[in-house]
Design a protein around this motif. Sequence first.
Motif, PDB file in Angstrom:
ATOM      1  N   LEU A 108      -1.009  99.460  -7.171  1.00 16.26           N
ATOM      2  CA  LEU A 108      -1.258 100.367  -8.290  1.00 16.26           C
ATOM      3  C   LEU A 108      -1.263 101.814  -7.817  1.00 16.26           C
ATOM      4  O   LEU A 108      -0.739 102.708  -8.500  1.00 16.26           O
ATOM      5  CB  LEU A 108      -2.578 100.013  -8.976  1.00 16.26           C
ATOM      6  N   GLY A 157      -5.923  99.834 -14.004  1.00 25.02           N
ATOM      7  CA  GLY A 157      -5.498  98.611 -14.664  1.00 25.02           C
ATOM      8  C   GLY A 157      -6.329  98.364 -15.914  1.00 25.02           C
ATOM      9  O   GLY A 157      -7.543  98.612 -15.930  1.00 25.02           O
ATOM     10  N   SER A 167       2.690  97.779 -12.791  1.00 24.02           N
ATOM     11  CA  SER A 167       1.565  97.017 -12.231  1.00 24.02           C
ATOM     12  C   SER A 167       1.059  95.977 -13.225  1.00 24.02           C
ATOM     13  O   SER A 167      -0.143  95.839 -13.454  1.00 24.02           O
ATOM     14  CB  SER A 167       0.430  97.962 -11.796  1.00 24.02           C
ATOM     15  N   SER A 214      -2.523  92.416 -18.451  1.00 24.96           N
ATOM     16  CA  SER A 214      -2.901  93.766 -18.055  1.00 24.96           C
ATOM     17  C   SER A 214      -1.709  94.550 -17.514  1.00 24.96           C
ATOM     18  O   SER A 214      -0.738  93.968 -17.031  1.00 24.96           O
ATOM     19  CB  SER A 214      -4.004  93.698 -16.988  1.00 24.96           C
ATOM     20  N   ALA A 268      -0.970  98.971 -15.946  1.00 27.39           N
ATOM     21  CA  ALA A 268      -1.580 100.281 -15.699  1.00 27.39           C
ATOM     22  C   ALA A 268      -1.637 101.077 -16.993  1.00 27.39           C
ATOM     23  O   ALA A 268      -0.713 101.033 -17.814  1.00 27.39           O
ATOM     24  CB  ALA A 268      -0.776 101.039 -14.656  1.00 27.39           C
TER      25      ALA A 268
END
Length: 283
Positions: free
Chosen positions: A12, A68, A88, A177, A179
Amino acid sequence: MLRIAIQKSGRLSDDSLQLIRECGISFVSSSYKLKVEASNFPLEILYLRDDDIPGYVQDGVADVGIVGQNVLVEAGGAQLEVEPLGFSKCRLSLAVPRGAEYNSVADLQGKNIATSYPRLLGDYLAGQGVQAHLHTISGSVEIAPSIGLAEAICDIVSSGSTLLGNGLREVETIFRSEAVLIAAPRLSAEKQQLLDQLRFRMQAVRRAQRSKYIVLNAPASALEAVKALLPGIKSPTVTPLAEEGWVSVQSVVQEDQFWHIAGELQAIGAEGILVMPIEKRIS
């Protein structure tokens, strides 16, 4: 100066720094420094633990952050989200030992589940009408079943290789999920303006990543069919070729649609199809 908090290491962090650089913002990062200033944009980068980023932004220590969604929602900071960033990506999943019988989430009634995400897992189980004993641990969640701590786990999954390596199988996805960009609740007008400028650049980079520039030659008789396939941002650019009866067409296509469109273009006589990346796409 706008302060942005990002994860200090890991995938990330790498993706976040790459995005900032692609926005034309220059800075020199170092493993020894936990904050750096950009040289050509009023931005200060803070390198923090991912779990701490929502709190720093909520308290106004950092103005914005990249984190995240899983971490953000688990921290109770969903209201801070400004926009998803598209990288991510991962999922939060339930997993059980490979040999364990599992038919549905109801099989976890009364069981012990190890996780680093008790809020997300608790909300999911409550929605399913399942009561279980949650054991919150901060890392190495996958080992919990093999040492007798739990009958199941709930953890972040990307490829699933870590689960397989620890004798587990994924059985339910409870949260997806990626970023996200987050911002403090009350930014000054000056900082809000800087955030708007930063978002403008990020959106241009992301639009370009999802688009391809395409150039091709086609018979003039097929031009209307080509234009129907390639509407472009407003309309395609069409230029007559030296060879009579042929035109050159330039347009922009979404990357996820390209291969389907390319086959149809060939079928109507298009030739010399060139596809190129776009560095930035402003609108």
